[in-house]
Motif scaffolding. Sequence first.
Motif, PDB file in Angstrom:
ATOM      1  N   GLU A  20      -2.139 -16.229  -5.235  1.00  0.00           N
ATOM      2  CA  GLU A  20      -3.081 -16.997  -6.042  1.00  0.00           C
ATOM      3  C   GLU A  20      -4.344 -16.204  -6.360  1.00  0.00           C
ATOM      4  OE1 GLU A  20      -3.862 -20.559  -3.880  1.00  0.00           O
ATOM      5  OE2 GLU A  20      -1.841 -21.376  -4.168  1.00  0.00           O
ATOM      6  N   GLU A  21      -4.600 -15.124  -5.639  1.00  0.00           N
ATOM      7  CA  GLU A  21      -5.800 -14.315  -5.891  1.00  0.00           C
ATOM      8  C   GLU A  21      -5.675 -13.463  -7.151  1.00  0.00           C
ATOM      9  OE1 GLU A  21      -7.957 -12.280  -3.072  1.00  0.00           O
ATOM     10  OE2 GLU A  21      -7.670 -13.699  -1.430  1.00  0.00           O
ATOM     11  N   ALA A  22      -4.476 -13.251  -7.628  1.00  0.00           N
ATOM     12  CA  ALA A  22      -4.272 -12.389  -8.796  1.00  0.00           C
ATOM     13  C   ALA A  22      -4.687 -13.103 -10.071  1.00  0.00           C
ATOM     14  CB  ALA A  22      -2.817 -11.961  -8.892  1.00  0.00           C
ATOM     15  N   THR A  23      -5.472 -12.418 -10.895  1.00  0.00           N
ATOM     16  CA  THR A  23      -5.908 -12.973 -12.176  1.00  0.00           C
ATOM     17  C   THR A  23      -5.593 -11.982 -13.290  1.00  0.00           C
ATOM     18  OG1 THR A  23      -8.138 -12.067 -11.861  1.00  0.00           O
ATOM     19  CG2 THR A  23      -7.754 -14.323 -11.103  1.00  0.00           C
ATOM     20  N   ASP A  24      -5.715 -12.451 -14.519  1.00  0.00           N
ATOM     21  CA  ASP A  24      -5.371 -11.635 -15.686  1.00  0.00           C
ATOM     22  C   ASP A  24      -6.106 -10.292 -15.675  1.00  0.00           C
ATOM     23  OD1 ASP A  24      -3.543 -13.299 -16.890  1.00  0.00           O
ATOM     24  OD2 ASP A  24      -5.004 -14.314 -18.159  1.00  0.00           O
ATOM     25  N   GLY A  25      -5.363  -9.234 -15.987  1.00  0.00           N
ATOM     26  CA  GLY A  25      -5.915  -7.900 -16.097  1.00  0.00           C
ATOM     27  C   GLY A  25      -5.911  -7.105 -14.811  1.00  0.00           C
ATOM     28  N   MET A  26      -5.495  -7.716 -13.721  1.00  0.00           N
ATOM     29  CA  MET A  26      -5.522  -7.025 -12.440  1.00  0.00           C
ATOM     30  C   MET A  26      -4.370  -6.040 -12.273  1.00  0.00           C
ATOM     31  SD  MET A  26      -6.613  -9.587  -9.349  1.00  0.00           S
ATOM     32  CE  MET A  26      -8.331  -9.970  -9.031  1.00  0.00           C
ATOM     33  N   VAL A  27      -4.660  -4.969 -11.548  1.00  0.00           N
ATOM     34  CA  VAL A  27      -3.635  -4.093 -10.991  1.00  0.00           C
ATOM     35  C   VAL A  27      -3.498  -4.491  -9.529  1.00  0.00           C
ATOM     36  CG1 VAL A  27      -3.007  -1.728 -10.384  1.00  0.00           C
ATOM     37  CG2 VAL A  27      -4.142  -2.204 -12.568  1.00  0.00           C
ATOM     38  N   VAL A  28      -2.272  -4.813  -9.121  1.00  0.00           N
ATOM     39  CA  VAL A  28      -2.038  -5.385  -7.796  1.00  0.00           C
ATOM     40  C   VAL A  28      -1.100  -4.503  -6.987  1.00  0.00           C
ATOM     41  CG1 VAL A  28      -1.247  -7.401  -6.510  1.00  0.00           C
ATOM     42  CG2 VAL A  28      -2.334  -7.707  -8.741  1.00  0.00           C
ATOM     43  N   GLY A  29      -1.546  -4.071  -5.820  1.00  0.00           N
ATOM     44  CA  GLY A  29      -0.679  -3.345  -4.913  1.00  0.00           C
ATOM     45  C   GLY A  29       0.318  -4.278  -4.264  1.00  0.00           C
ATOM     46  N   LEU A  30       1.575  -3.893  -4.264  1.00  0.00           N
ATOM     47  CA  LEU A  30       2.657  -4.733  -3.755  1.00  0.00           C
ATOM     48  C   LEU A  30       3.204  -4.130  -2.466  1.00  0.00           C
ATOM     49  CD1 LEU A  30       4.507  -5.267  -7.164  1.00  0.00           C
ATOM     50  CD2 LEU A  30       2.728  -6.712  -6.137  1.00  0.00           C
ATOM     51  N   GLY A  31       2.890  -4.766  -1.349  1.00  0.00           N
ATOM     52  CA  GLY A  31       3.316  -4.268  -0.052  1.00  0.00           C
ATOM     53  C   GLY A  31       4.788  -4.500   0.209  1.00  0.00           C
ATOM     54  N   THR A  32       5.164  -4.246   1.444  1.00  0.00           N
ATOM     55  CA  THR A  32       6.568  -4.256   1.834  1.00  0.00           C
ATOM     56  C   THR A  32       6.763  -5.198   3.018  1.00  0.00           C
ATOM     57  OG1 THR A  32       6.777  -1.964   1.136  1.00  0.00           O
ATOM     58  CG2 THR A  32       8.500  -2.807   2.599  1.00  0.00           C
ATOM     59  N   GLY A  33       7.884  -5.918   3.032  1.00  0.00           N
ATOM     60  CA  GLY A  33       8.200  -6.764   4.172  1.00  0.00           C
ATOM     61  C   GLY A  33       8.552  -8.181   3.753  1.00  0.00           C
ATOM     62  N   SER A  34       9.031  -8.953   4.720  1.00  0.00           N
ATOM     63  CA  SER A  34       9.558 -10.282   4.416  1.00  0.00           C
ATOM     64  C   SER A  34       8.477 -11.262   3.966  1.00  0.00           C
ATOM     65  CB  SER A  34      10.292 -10.844   5.642  1.00  0.00           C
ATOM     66  OG  SER A  34       9.420 -10.934   6.759  1.00  0.00           O
ATOM     67  N   THR A  35       7.271 -11.163   4.518  1.00  0.00           N
ATOM     68  CA  THR A  35       6.204 -12.077   4.111  1.00  0.00           C
ATOM     69  C   THR A  35       5.647 -11.670   2.754  1.00  0.00           C
ATOM     70  OG1 THR A  35       5.659 -12.322   6.455  1.00  0.00           O
ATOM     71  CG2 THR A  35       4.105 -13.233   4.882  1.00  0.00           C
ATOM     72  N   THR A  36       5.448 -10.376   2.545  1.00  0.00           N
ATOM     73  CA  THR A  36       4.964  -9.901   1.251  1.00  0.00           C
ATOM     74  C   THR A  36       5.964 -10.198   0.150  1.00  0.00           C
ATOM     75  OG1 THR A  36       3.949  -8.091   2.485  1.00  0.00           O
ATOM     76  CG2 THR A  36       3.908  -7.934   0.098  1.00  0.00           C
ATOM     77  N   ALA A  37       7.236 -10.231   0.481  1.00  0.00           N
ATOM     78  CA  ALA A  37       8.260 -10.541  -0.521  1.00  0.00           C
ATOM     79  C   ALA A  37       8.008 -11.903  -1.155  1.00  0.00           C
ATOM     80  CB  ALA A  37       9.647 -10.502   0.112  1.00  0.00           C
ATOM     81  N   HIS A  38       7.528 -12.860  -0.366  1.00  0.00           N
ATOM     82  CA  HIS A  38       7.202 -14.178  -0.926  1.00  0.00           C
ATOM     83  C   HIS A  38       6.049 -14.068  -1.914  1.00  0.00           C
ATOM     84  CE1 HIS A  38       9.902 -16.656   1.445  1.00  0.00           C
ATOM     85  NE2 HIS A  38       9.549 -16.007   2.533  1.00  0.00           N
ATOM     86  N   ALA A  39       5.070 -13.204  -1.629  1.00  0.00           N
ATOM     87  CA  ALA A  39       3.959 -13.005  -2.555  1.00  0.00           C
ATOM     88  C   ALA A  39       4.450 -12.387  -3.860  1.00  0.00           C
ATOM     89  CB  ALA A  39       2.896 -12.125  -1.915  1.00  0.00           C
ATOM     90  N   ILE A  40       5.346 -11.413  -3.760  1.00  0.00           N
ATOM     91  CA  ILE A  40       5.866 -10.759  -4.959  1.00  0.00           C
ATOM     92  C   ILE A  40       6.643 -11.759  -5.815  1.00  0.00           C
ATOM     93  CG2 ILE A  40       7.453  -8.982  -5.801  1.00  0.00           C
ATOM     94  CD1 ILE A  40       6.672  -7.305  -3.354  1.00  0.00           C
ATOM     95  N   ARG A  41       7.453 -12.584  -5.184  1.00  0.00           N
ATOM     96  CA  ARG A  41       8.197 -13.598  -5.948  1.00  0.00           C
ATOM     97  C   ARG A  41       7.243 -14.588  -6.615  1.00  0.00           C
ATOM     98  NH1 ARG A  41      11.315 -13.590  -0.990  1.00  0.00           N
ATOM     99  NH2 ARG A  41      13.182 -12.292  -1.262  1.00  0.00           N
ATOM    100  N   ALA A  42       6.179 -14.979  -5.892  1.00  0.00           N
ATOM    101  CA  ALA A  42       5.200 -15.901  -6.467  1.00  0.00           C
ATOM    102  C   ALA A  42       4.476 -15.249  -7.650  1.00  0.00           C
ATOM    103  CB  ALA A  42       4.198 -16.329  -5.396  1.00  0.00           C
ATOM    104  N   LEU A  43       4.137 -13.967  -7.530  1.00  0.00           N
ATOM    105  CA  LEU A  43       3.521 -13.251  -8.642  1.00  0.00           C
ATOM    106  C   LEU A  43       4.471 -13.187  -9.834  1.00  0.00           C
ATOM    107  CD1 LEU A  43       1.829 -10.312  -6.705  1.00  0.00           C
ATOM    108  CD2 LEU A  43       0.643 -12.142  -7.929  1.00  0.00           C
ATOM    109  N   GLY A  44       5.754 -12.989  -9.556  1.00  0.00           N
ATOM    110  CA  GLY A  44       6.732 -12.955 -10.635  1.00  0.00           C
ATOM    111  C   GLY A  44       6.795 -14.275 -11.389  1.00  0.00           C
TER     112      GLY A  44
END
Length: 229
Positions: A20-44
């Motif tokens: 939810e912290e990601a906003t338009d125009g951001m470059v976002v570092g995408l970490g690795t692991g099972s919990t971060t995977a949920h963040a990546i899917r949510a960003l998608g």
Amino acid sequence: MKTTGGSDDAKRRAGERAAEEATDGMVVGLGTGSTTAHAIRALGRAVDSGLDIRGIPTSFQSRQLAIEAGIPLTALDEVETVHLAIDGTDQFAGRHLIKGGGAAHTREKLVDSAAERFVVVADPSKQAEVLDHPVPVEVLPDAWTVVTEEIAAKVGGEATLREAERKDGPVVTDNGNLVLDCDFDEVRDPAMLALDLAAIPGVVEHGLFINLVDTVYVGTDDGVEEHQF
């Protein structure tokens, strides 16, 4: 040596809150692991709904997941600013982290340290008063035996070469190196240990992340706890 613990729902809550912290125009570092995977899917899902971001993956795993999620990708040397990095942790105590359970901590540290804001996603099993999880250390292949001896002699740790689970031989990182899991019992002075490990020839990067994190989101069965620093 990937750590386990915490329900998938707890991990999902943490990951989705960080996304939810990601906003338009951001470059976002995408970490690795099972919990971060949920963040990546949510960003998608957010990108699919119109969010304009670019992601920098920190591993083959996070890159593939981001591609599947439809997140446009870039690289660290192609951007001026990383606005936000989202990553997981094997253990945290205050602002100090131990990472590297997925053998991606070298690239993760590059991206996380470059970010203007670094948030960590975790479940309650990852929180500790004092760090005591083995510290992953990425080493050059030809140096692992020497580094093992140096860690024992100079910093009093017991280093074990990480073996692959589904193939013969050791784990090989995305960078073509090996990983030592180093047991120090309790890490009372993480900053000093970080300096001592970095000074050993043959060490590429260690899994101690010192004073980098801004917020830790801990998913629970009831919601998300926020630890602000």
